[in-house]
Design a protein around this motif. Sequence first.
Motif, PDB file in Angstrom:
ATOM      1  N   THR A  11       0.829  -1.204   0.000  1.00  0.00           N
ATOM      2  CA  THR A  11       0.000   0.000   0.000  1.00  0.00           C
ATOM      3  C   THR A  11       0.864   1.256   0.000  1.00  0.00           C
ATOM      4  O   THR A  11       0.347   2.360   0.136  1.00  0.00           O
ATOM      5  N   ALA A  12       2.168   1.098  -0.164  1.00  0.00           N
ATOM      6  CA  ALA A  12       3.072   2.250  -0.183  1.00  0.00           C
ATOM      7  C   ALA A  12       2.662   3.233  -1.277  1.00  0.00           C
ATOM      8  O   ALA A  12       2.085   2.855  -2.298  1.00  0.00           O
ATOM      9  N   LEU A  51      -5.372  -5.862  -6.756  1.00  0.00           N
ATOM     10  CA  LEU A  51      -5.135  -5.312  -5.417  1.00  0.00           C
ATOM     11  C   LEU A  51      -5.563  -6.278  -4.319  1.00  0.00           C
ATOM     12  O   LEU A  51      -5.379  -5.991  -3.138  1.00  0.00           O
ATOM     13  N   SER A  52      -6.147  -7.418  -4.681  1.00  0.00           N
ATOM     14  CA  SER A  52      -6.697  -8.335  -3.686  1.00  0.00           C
ATOM     15  C   SER A  52      -5.628  -9.119  -2.932  1.00  0.00           C
ATOM     16  O   SER A  52      -5.926  -9.778  -1.950  1.00  0.00           O
ATOM     17  N   ASN A  58      -7.364  -4.566   4.397  1.00  0.00           N
ATOM     18  CA  ASN A  58      -8.088  -3.530   5.133  1.00  0.00           C
ATOM     19  C   ASN A  58      -7.281  -2.244   5.264  1.00  0.00           C
ATOM     20  O   ASN A  58      -7.801  -1.231   5.706  1.00  0.00           O
ATOM     21  N   ASP A  59      -5.985  -2.292   4.917  1.00  0.00           N
ATOM     22  CA  ASP A  59      -5.163  -1.084   4.937  1.00  0.00           C
ATOM     23  C   ASP A  59      -5.450  -0.280   3.679  1.00  0.00           C
ATOM     24  O   ASP A  59      -5.289  -0.793   2.565  1.00  0.00           O
ATOM     25  N   ILE A 101      -8.924  -2.967 -12.850  1.00  0.00           N
ATOM     26  CA  ILE A 101      -8.367  -2.867 -11.508  1.00  0.00           C
ATOM     27  C   ILE A 101      -9.291  -3.648 -10.587  1.00  0.00           C
ATOM     28  O   ILE A 101     -10.470  -3.330 -10.453  1.00  0.00           O
ATOM     29  N   ILE A 102      -8.738  -4.700  -9.975  1.00  0.00           N
ATOM     30  CA  ILE A 102      -9.524  -5.616  -9.155  1.00  0.00           C
ATOM     31  C   ILE A 102      -9.104  -5.455  -7.698  1.00  0.00           C
ATOM     32  O   ILE A 102      -7.913  -5.525  -7.377  1.00  0.00           O
ATOM     33  N   GLY A 103     -10.071  -5.257  -6.817  1.00  0.00           N
ATOM     34  CA  GLY A 103      -9.777  -5.116  -5.395  1.00  0.00           C
ATOM     35  C   GLY A 103     -10.230  -6.328  -4.613  1.00  0.00           C
ATOM     36  O   GLY A 103     -10.631  -7.343  -5.185  1.00  0.00           O
ATOM     37  N   ALA A 104     -10.171  -6.220  -3.292  1.00  0.00           N
ATOM     38  CA  ALA A 104     -10.580  -7.298  -2.397  1.00  0.00           C
ATOM     39  C   ALA A 104     -12.030  -7.136  -1.954  1.00  0.00           C
ATOM     40  O   ALA A 104     -12.495  -7.857  -1.094  1.00  0.00           O
ATOM     41  N   GLY A 105     -12.743  -6.192  -2.538  1.00  0.00           N
ATOM     42  CA  GLY A 105     -14.135  -5.921  -2.181  1.00  0.00           C
ATOM     43  C   GLY A 105     -14.302  -4.455  -1.832  1.00  0.00           C
ATOM     44  O   GLY A 105     -13.368  -3.810  -1.349  1.00  0.00           O
ATOM     45  N   SER A 106     -15.495  -3.936  -2.063  1.00  0.00           N
ATOM     46  CA  SER A 106     -15.741  -2.506  -1.848  1.00  0.00           C
ATOM     47  C   SER A 106     -15.595  -2.093  -0.385  1.00  0.00           C
ATOM     48  O   SER A 106     -15.340  -0.932  -0.095  1.00  0.00           O
TER      49      SER A 106
END
Length: 141
Positions: A11-12, A51-52, A58-59, A101-106
Amino acid sequence: MFAATLTVNSTADSPDADPATDICADLAGLCTLWAAIMQANATGGTNTIDLSRISNPNDPIILSIRGADEQTQCSPGSGWEAVSTPDASKGDLHITSSMDIIGAGSDKTIIEWDPGVKQNPGSGDRVFHIEATSSNIAVSI
């Protein structure tokens, strides 16, 4: 051009050390969101930024690199427009090629400005700046 999956592991808040290398890595060797977007832009094609896989999803990713030299102007009827070449290593996250761009959830993947340096969209910076520089692009977040 080829499509790649760039897996963000930090997350830097740091840009890619060298977008010409085809390696997503900041100066510390970490694949950050900045570095992944810069690599995807340099590679072309439709890349995936994942990004998952950040160790603690959670950071939040906190943006703090100001885009001080990116100028904007307001044109009647068209709103704010960039009048200088965007620099993907600072300011908002400049997207100039197709990507997913794929995250771990909204509720887990959060990308925001550091409150101390929060940018004003009226001054030209926002979190994402999607700009088709030579043709249409498709971006999925």
